[in-house]
Every structure is written in structure tokens, then in C-alpha cells.
Design a protein around this motif. Structure first.
Motif, PDB file in Angstrom:
ATOM      1  N   PRO A  18      19.740   3.680   9.611  1.00 14.63           N
ATOM      2  CA  PRO A  18      20.994   3.885   8.880  1.00 14.63           C
ATOM      3  C   PRO A  18      20.765   4.248   7.411  1.00 14.63           C
ATOM      4  N   GLY A  19      19.573   3.958   6.887  1.00 20.70           N
ATOM      5  CA  GLY A  19      19.317   4.229   5.474  1.00 20.70           C
ATOM      6  C   GLY A  19      18.794   5.622   5.194  1.00 20.70           C
ATOM      7  N   GLN A  20      18.573   6.418   6.249  1.00 23.00           N
ATOM      8  CA  GLN A  20      18.029   7.754   6.023  1.00 23.00           C
ATOM      9  C   GLN A  20      19.156   8.703   5.645  1.00 23.00           C
ATOM     10  N   PHE A  24      25.487  -1.676   5.086  1.00 24.14           N
ATOM     11  CA  PHE A  24      25.167  -1.195   6.436  1.00 24.14           C
ATOM     12  C   PHE A  24      23.696  -0.831   6.573  1.00 24.14           C
ATOM     13  N   ASN A  25      22.926  -0.899   5.489  1.00 29.90           N
ATOM     14  CA  ASN A  25      21.536  -0.426   5.522  1.00 29.90           C
ATOM     15  C   ASN A  25      20.560  -1.595   5.665  1.00 29.90           C
ATOM     16  N   PRO A  26      20.001  -1.797   6.867  1.00 25.30           N
ATOM     17  CA  PRO A  26      19.164  -2.984   7.113  1.00 25.30           C
ATOM     18  C   PRO A  26      17.817  -2.922   6.400  1.00 25.30           C
ATOM     19  N   VAL A  67      11.310  -6.313   7.475  1.00 28.25           N
ATOM     20  CA  VAL A  67      10.767  -7.655   7.297  1.00 28.25           C
ATOM     21  C   VAL A  67       9.244  -7.588   7.393  1.00 28.25           C
ATOM     22  N   HIS A  68       8.582  -8.212   6.417  1.00 26.68           N
ATOM     23  CA  HIS A  68       7.129  -8.190   6.350  1.00 26.68           C
ATOM     24  C   HIS A  68       6.586  -9.531   6.816  1.00 26.68           C
ATOM     25  N   VAL A  69       5.594  -9.478   7.705  1.00 27.25           N
ATOM     26  CA  VAL A  69       4.994 -10.702   8.224  1.00 27.25           C
ATOM     27  C   VAL A  69       3.477 -10.613   8.096  1.00 27.25           C
ATOM     28  N   GLU A  92       6.820   5.587   1.503  1.00 29.57           N
ATOM     29  CA  GLU A  92       7.214   4.486   2.379  1.00 29.57           C
ATOM     30  C   GLU A  92       6.596   4.633   3.769  1.00 29.57           C
ATOM     31  N   SER A  93       6.463   3.468   4.430  1.00 27.61           N
ATOM     32  CA  SER A  93       5.872   3.416   5.764  1.00 27.61           C
ATOM     33  C   SER A  93       6.563   4.353   6.751  1.00 27.61           C
ATOM     34  N   SER A  94       5.814   4.779   7.751  1.00 28.96           N
ATOM     35  CA  SER A  94       6.383   5.512   8.887  1.00 28.96           C
ATOM     36  C   SER A  94       7.183   4.515   9.717  1.00 28.96           C
ATOM     37  N   GLU A 101       0.823  -1.216   0.000  1.00 30.61           N
ATOM     38  CA  GLU A 101       0.000   0.000   0.000  1.00 30.61           C
ATOM     39  C   GLU A 101       0.855   1.264   0.000  1.00 30.61           C
ATOM     40  N   THR A 102       2.173   1.118   0.244  1.00 32.53           N
ATOM     41  CA  THR A 102       3.048   2.297   0.278  1.00 32.53           C
ATOM     42  C   THR A 102       3.769   2.455  -1.062  1.00 32.53           C
ATOM     43  N   VAL A 103       4.756   1.597  -1.315  1.00 32.93           N
ATOM     44  CA  VAL A 103       5.496   1.582  -2.585  1.00 32.93           C
ATOM     45  C   VAL A 103       5.687   0.112  -2.971  1.00 32.93           C
TER      46      VAL A 103
HETATM   47  O1  TXA Z   1       6.832   1.174   2.968  1.00 32.66           O
HETATM   48  C1  TXA Z   1       7.918   0.624   3.181  1.00 32.66           C
HETATM   49  O2  TXA Z   1       8.442   0.628   4.289  1.00 32.66           O
HETATM   50  C2  TXA Z   1       8.584  -0.096   1.989  1.00 32.66           C
HETATM   51  C3  TXA Z   1       7.680  -1.278   1.623  1.00 32.66           C
HETATM   52  C4  TXA Z   1       8.271  -2.137   0.539  1.00 32.66           C
HETATM   53  O3  TXA Z   1       7.394  -2.033   2.771  1.00 32.66           O
HETATM   54  N1  TXA Z   1       9.911  -0.502   2.311  1.00 32.66           N
HETATM   55  C5  TXA Z   1      10.940   0.382   2.457  1.00 32.66           C
HETATM   56  O4  TXA Z   1      12.189  -0.191   2.665  1.00 32.66           O
HETATM   57  O5  TXA Z   1      10.797   1.580   2.417  1.00 32.66           O
HETATM   58  P1  TXA Z   1      13.568   0.603   2.512  1.00 32.66           P
HETATM   59  O6  TXA Z   1      14.610  -0.433   2.583  1.00 32.66           O
HETATM   60  O7  TXA Z   1      13.529   1.443   1.293  1.00 32.66           O
HETATM   61  O8  TXA Z   1      13.661   1.469   3.797  1.00 32.66           O
HETATM   62  C6  TXA Z   1      13.890   0.823   5.038  1.00 32.66           C
HETATM   63  C7  TXA Z   1      14.411   1.795   6.064  1.00 32.66           C
HETATM   64  C8  TXA Z   1      15.845   2.187   5.833  1.00 32.66           C
HETATM   65  O9  TXA Z   1      15.985   3.585   6.052  1.00 32.66           O
HETATM   66  C9  TXA Z   1      16.580   1.397   6.923  1.00 32.66           C
HETATM   67  O10 TXA Z   1      17.752   2.029   7.343  1.00 32.66           O
HETATM   68  C10 TXA Z   1      15.537   1.350   8.021  1.00 32.66           C
HETATM   69  O11 TXA Z   1      14.332   1.160   7.338  1.00 32.66           O
HETATM   70  N2  TXA Z   1      15.733   0.218   8.938  1.00 32.66           N
HETATM   71  C11 TXA Z   1      15.614  -1.106   8.677  1.00 32.66           C
HETATM   72  N3  TXA Z   1      15.913  -1.845   9.760  1.00 32.66           N
HETATM   73  C12 TXA Z   1      16.227  -0.981  10.748  1.00 32.66           C
HETATM   74  C13 TXA Z   1      16.639  -1.125  12.116  1.00 32.66           C
HETATM   75  N4  TXA Z   1      16.795  -2.328  12.684  1.00 32.66           N
HETATM   76  N5  TXA Z   1      16.895  -0.005  12.828  1.00 32.66           N
HETATM   77  C14 TXA Z   1      16.733   1.217  12.258  1.00 32.66           C
HETATM   78  N6  TXA Z   1      16.359   1.419  10.968  1.00 32.66           N
HETATM   79  C15 TXA Z   1      16.116   0.338  10.223  1.00 32.66           C
END
Ligand code: TXA
Ligand code: MG
Length: 323
Positions: free
Chosen positions: A226-228, A62-64, A67-69, A182-184, A35-37
Motif C-alpha cells: 500500500p505504500g508504493q 493505511f501504510n503498514p 517488522v525487524h526480528v 530499501e529492501s526488496s 544495511e539499506t537505509v
Molecule cells: O530497507 C527497508 O525495508 C527499510 C529499513 C528501515 O528496513 N524500511 C522501509 O520501510 O523501507 P518503509 O516503511 O519505508 O517501506 C515499507 C513498505 C511500504 O511500501 C509498505 O506499504 C510495505 O512495505 N508493506 C509493509 N507491510 C506490508 C504488508 N503486510 N503487505 C504489503 N506491503 C507491506
């Protein structure tokens, strides 16, 4: 499956979901609607499958990943559960809320998913296709946004293909996504307070009002995503923010103009000034700007209310040049 360079686009009907589940169970990569991307899905319990996500996206290790459940019960197999987590899950799952919670020791999860962190980001998505896929498999699904690292996120199959055609096995076509951002992401801190790591469709004020005490300090979070990164969602050309064509001469002829409300443009986020519509259209306008022959992009001001905070967060990063 690696080495394959044809990406199959499959309708997200019942048989498409069955096929996608098979590809995932064999360690393949499938782009899936949420529902987000669109997300780039792989089985989260396989080191090899998760490694393919990082490779296909060119994502820094380094960018985690999130996980979807299927539901909150399954989330508890992978994270330490608590009353605060339960309250948020009951109110906002399924939906665009990602919770960062302590990782449960010994839970079957590829190490690369958490990039070495002691926490895990989990989410129960609301999109019916993603829900059916999660019901069809017996593993959790790791899924970052389905774009090359640093580029504009995808809200349609065409956007996915711009980045990942030939790099992944399959795309499940479920049409354009509804929320568009993307999700909050909220992390539960040791003192029981929620820290906002990424603004998104779920308003911080709604979380505070319904399930949490307001945060004591937002300026110095103990946990970070870490991905921001400062530069992200970048269209590959300069982006100028808060541009107004009503000021004579300000919008140059060589700018692709993204409008909002009464400020029109080559692409309009929302002619009626509706922020939810603007969120849903943001990445499509940025994709159009990236594909246009104009060398620069300008964007009208978007108010900092509700989901406007998340829109401005993405725009600021899109306007920051890569290092
Ligand atoms: O809406 C969404 O969240 C989408 C859909 C596909 O679910 N997914 C998404 O994933 O936006 P991605 O990888 O683009 O962004 C994931 C973010 C990254 O900024 C990452 O650093 C952060 O989540 N993240 C993941 N695991 C983390 C953790 N254990 N601690 C802090 N930040 C985390
Ligand atoms: Mg992303």
C-alpha cells in the motif's frame, strides 16, 4: 517521552546500543542504521510507540510497517511459516529481503503495524548495529525509513536530521548505509509463488534462480504494497529523467545535474558506471539536489539491469509530482 523536542545523536557503540534499547523499551523513537537505509524504530508490540512512528513521519495510517526480528526463529513467532519462506530465509537472511507472509493469529503486535492487513512484512537486517539492538531487546522492532512521509529516504544521520530533528528521541550514528536503497519486498502468494512488491538490492532474478519458480504473471499482482505510491522519495522540486548533457543545450543552467558513468554532473551516482555504487549514492545525490539553490533536478539515464531496476523505480517516483 512525547513532547520532547531534542533529538540526541549517539555513536552506535556498545553503550549507544544499550541506551537506544532503553529508549525503545520505554516506548520512544530511535533512528537506527540498517544495511539499506536508516530506519525509524519503535517497539512493534506497543500501540502507543507505533502510533508515534506514524505521527513523526506524517505517514498515512493505511501504510503498514516492516517488522525487524533477530532471526528466522523469531519471525516464526509472528508469521505463518512455510517451506518457501524457510528456503528464502536460509538463503537471503540476514539481508535486504522483506517477506510478506500471513500474519500469525494472536501474535503480540500492535494493530497499526499491519494497517489492518492479514499479512505482515518481516525482515532480518544484516547491519551489525541493528543486529546488536535486536539482541538487546525482547520485542520485535517496527521501522519504516527515517524520513517524513513522501520525502527522500535517509542513508546518513544528516539526512535523518533534515526530516526528523526534534520529532524523535535519538539517532544512533553508524555512518553511511551500504546498500543505499530499501529492501526488496516479496509477498508469498497462496499458490506458493513470490510476487515482487518493491524492487531493491536483492535481485528478482537471484530469488527466482535460487529459491523460487519464476512468476506466472507480474502484471496483476494479487497483493500490493500500500505504500508504493506514484509520488515518493520526492525532493520538493521538479525532477527530469534520462537527461543527457551531451546533447547540446539539453541541460539547463538552472538544473542540478545527477550524472552516471561517463555523464558527469553536480553529483555523480558512479563515475565508473557501477550500479551498486549508484544505489548507495542515489539518495545522497537527491538530498544534495534538494538542498541546492538550483530550482530543478535532472538525472542521467541509468541502465535497467540488476539493482538498476530499483534505482529507476525510485527515480520514477521521485520525478512524479505529489497530488
Ligand atoms: O530497507 C527497508 O525495508 C527499510 C529499513 C528501515 O528496513 N524500511 C522501509 O520501510 O523501507 P518503509 O516503511 O519505508 O517501506 C515499507 C513498505 C511500504 O511500501 C509498505 O506499504 C510495505 O512495505 N508493506 C509493509 N507491510 C506490508 C504488508 N503486510 N503487505 C504489503 N506491503 C507491506
Ligand atoms: Mg520509506
Amino acid at each position: 517521552m512525547s513532547g520532547k523536542n531534542v533529538t540526541e545523536v549517539v555513536q552506535a557503540n556498545a553503550s549507544g546500543v544499550v541506551r537506544a534499547a532503553k529508549v525503545l523499551s520505554e516506548g520512544g523513537l530511535v533512528a537506527v542504521p540498517t544495511e539499506t537505509v536508516y530506519g525509524l524504530a519503535a517497539r512493534a508490540d506497543s500501540d502507543a510507540a507505533v502510533a508515534r512512528i506514524y505521527e513523526a513521519k506524517g505517514r498515512p495510517s493505511f501504510n503498514p510497517l516492516i517488522v525487524h526480528v533477530r532471526d528466522a526463529g523469531h519471525a516464526q513467532d509472528y508469521v505463518e511459516w512455510s517451506e518457501a519462506a524457510n528456503a528464502a530465509a536460509e538463503r537471503f537472511w540476514p539481508g535486504p529481503l522483506t517477506m510478506v507472509l500471513p500474519r500469525r493469529p494472536g501474535a503480540p503486535m500492535a494493530d497499526a503495524v499491519t494497517a489492518g492487513l492479514p499479512t505482515l512484512a518481516v525482515r532480518v537486517p544484516a547491519h551489525p548495529v541493528m543486529q546488536k539492538l535486536l539482541e538487546a531487546v525482547d520485542f520485535p522492532i517496527a521501522a519504516p525509513s527515517a524520513n517524513v512521509s513522501g520525502f527522500i529516504s535517509p542513508t546518513t544521520v544528516a539526512h535523518v536530521m533534515v526530516s526528523l530533528d526534534g520529532r524523535i528521541d535519538m539517532v544512533l550514528d553508524g555512518g553511511p548505509t551500504s546498500a543505499g536503497l530499501e529492501s526488496s519486498i516479496f509477498a508469498l502468494e497462496a499458490d506458493g509463488a513470490w510476487e515482487e512488491l518493491r524492487p531493491g538490492p536483492l535481485d528478482r532474478a537471484a530469488l527466482d534462480a535460487e529459491v523460487a519458480e519464476p512468476r506466472r504473471s507480474r502484471s496483476n499482482p494479487a497483493v500490493r504494497a500500500p505504500g508504493q505510491l506514484a509520488s515518493h522519495y520526492a525532493p520538493g522540486k521538479p525532477v527530469r529523467l534520462d537527461a543527457s548533457p551531451r546533447v547540446a543545450g539539453e541541460v539547463a543552467q538552472d538544473e542540478f545535474f545527477i550524472g552516471f558513468g561517463s555523464v558527469g554532473g553536480d553529483c555523480t551516482l558512479s563515475a565508473s558506471g557501477d550500479l551498486k555504487e549508484a544505489a548507495a549514492r542515489l539518495y545522497d545525490c537527491l538530498h544534495q539536489g534538494a538542498a541546492s539553490d538550483k530550482p530543478r533536478i535532472a538525472v542521467a539515464p541509468v541502465p535497467m539491469e540488476g539493482v538498476g531496476r530499483a534505482i529507476n523505480d525510485r527515480l520514477r517516483r521521485a520525478a512524479t509530482p505529489p497530488d
